[in-house]
Design a protein around this motif. Structure first.
Motif, PDB file in Angstrom:
ATOM      1  N   GLY A  93      44.316   6.306   7.228  1.00 58.70           N
ATOM      2  CA  GLY A  93      43.444   7.085   6.351  1.00 58.70           C
ATOM      3  C   GLY A  93      41.998   6.879   6.741  1.00 58.70           C
ATOM      4  O   GLY A  93      41.694   6.458   7.853  1.00 58.70           O
ATOM      5  N   ARG A  94      41.107   7.155   5.818  1.00 57.47           N
ATOM      6  CA  ARG A  94      39.681   6.947   6.051  1.00 57.47           C
ATOM      7  C   ARG A  94      39.109   6.079   4.949  1.00 57.47           C
ATOM      8  O   ARG A  94      39.599   6.085   3.819  1.00 57.47           O
TER       9      ARG A  94
ATOM     10  N   ASP B 121      39.253   4.099   9.926  1.00 60.99           N
ATOM     11  CA  ASP B 121      40.512   4.856   9.908  1.00 60.99           C
ATOM     12  C   ASP B 121      41.703   3.923   9.698  1.00 60.99           C
ATOM     13  O   ASP B 121      42.780   4.113  10.253  1.00 60.99           O
TER      14      ASP B 121
ATOM     15  N   THR C 121      32.621   5.504   9.251  1.00 58.34           N
ATOM     16  CA  THR C 121      33.775   5.326   8.377  1.00 58.34           C
ATOM     17  C   THR C 121      34.870   4.646   9.191  1.00 58.34           C
ATOM     18  O   THR C 121      34.783   4.565  10.420  1.00 58.34           O
TER      19      THR C 121
ATOM     20  N   ASP D 133      41.655  11.245  -2.626  1.00 53.72           N
ATOM     21  CA  ASP D 133      42.292  12.091  -1.616  1.00 53.72           C
ATOM     22  C   ASP D 133      41.237  12.501  -0.580  1.00 53.72           C
ATOM     23  O   ASP D 133      40.052  12.190  -0.713  1.00 53.72           O
ATOM     24  N   GLU D 134      41.691  13.181   0.455  1.00 56.97           N
ATOM     25  CA  GLU D 134      40.799  13.554   1.565  1.00 56.97           C
ATOM     26  C   GLU D 134      39.621  14.410   1.092  1.00 56.97           C
ATOM     27  O   GLU D 134      38.485  14.204   1.522  1.00 56.97           O
ATOM     28  N   GLU D 135      39.899  15.368   0.225  1.00 59.27           N
ATOM     29  CA  GLU D 135      38.847  16.253  -0.281  1.00 59.27           C
ATOM     30  C   GLU D 135      37.809  15.474  -1.085  1.00 59.27           C
ATOM     31  O   GLU D 135      36.600  15.677  -0.934  1.00 59.27           O
TER      32      GLU D 135
ATOM     33  N   PHE E  24      37.199  12.280  -0.814  1.00 59.86           N
ATOM     34  CA  PHE E  24      36.493  11.404   0.122  1.00 59.86           C
ATOM     35  C   PHE E  24      35.305  12.137   0.732  1.00 59.86           C
ATOM     36  O   PHE E  24      34.183  11.626   0.742  1.00 59.86           O
ATOM     37  N   ASP E  25      35.550  13.350   1.228  1.00 62.51           N
ATOM     38  CA  ASP E  25      34.468  14.134   1.844  1.00 62.51           C
ATOM     39  C   ASP E  25      33.352  14.422   0.837  1.00 62.51           C
ATOM     40  O   ASP E  25      32.169  14.302   1.169  1.00 62.51           O
TER      41      ASP E  25
ATOM     42  N   THR F 147      41.258   6.597   1.521  1.00 62.54           N
ATOM     43  CA  THR F 147      42.272   7.631   1.337  1.00 62.54           C
ATOM     44  C   THR F 147      43.687   7.098   1.460  1.00 62.54           C
ATOM     45  O   THR F 147      44.638   7.823   1.181  1.00 62.54           O
ATOM     46  N   ARG F 148      43.856   5.845   1.881  1.00 60.08           N
ATOM     47  CA  ARG F 148      45.164   5.197   1.956  1.00 60.08           C
ATOM     48  C   ARG F 148      45.028   3.778   1.410  1.00 60.08           C
ATOM     49  O   ARG F 148      44.080   3.075   1.732  1.00 60.08           O
TER      50      ARG F 148
END
Length: 122
Positions: free
Chosen positions: A103-104, A99, A97, A67-69, A71-72, A120-121
């Protein structure tokens, strides 16, 4: 029963080093010894069964959907280690990165040279 991936064998130079790298960078639980493997469990009940090989390691590609969190957090740990990361699987765009698919994503290498991807996707 639906067909599901349970585990895959990942050839590495050093099982302890690779397991430590994966668990620390990806934020996973400690590995479990299952001779001759060191198994790293992912969140979807799949394990990466690390197997030490002598000689050249055949390089693989391993993609992790996060997920995004996550990933970071993973990218922060990659940066903290001073690792190069890329926006693409061919390592043409360092320090960036992508997109793709809305997503990323990013790519980086583990100690055995495997190409790791976080996205993320799917």
């Amino acid at each position: 029963m639906t067909v599901r991936l349970n585990h895959t064998i990942v050839p590495v130079r050093d099982t302890a080093e690779s397991a430590r790298f994966l668990t620390e960078v990806l934020g996973l639980a400690d590995p479990v010894r299952s001779e001759p493997f060191l198994a790293v469990r992912l969140g979807n009940e799949v394990t990466l069964d690390l197997l030490r090989v002598d000689g050249p390691v055949p390089v693989g590609h391993y993609a992790f959907l996060v997920d995004e969190e996550e990933f970071d957090a993973i990218l922060d740990r990659v940066r903290a280690r001073g690792l190069t990361y890329w926006a693409d699987p061919f390592h043409r765009h360092p320090g960036r990165t992508n997109d793709w698919l809305g997503g990323r994503g990013a790519y980086f290498e583990d100690p055995s040279g495997h190409n790791l991807e976080i996205m993320t996707r799917a």
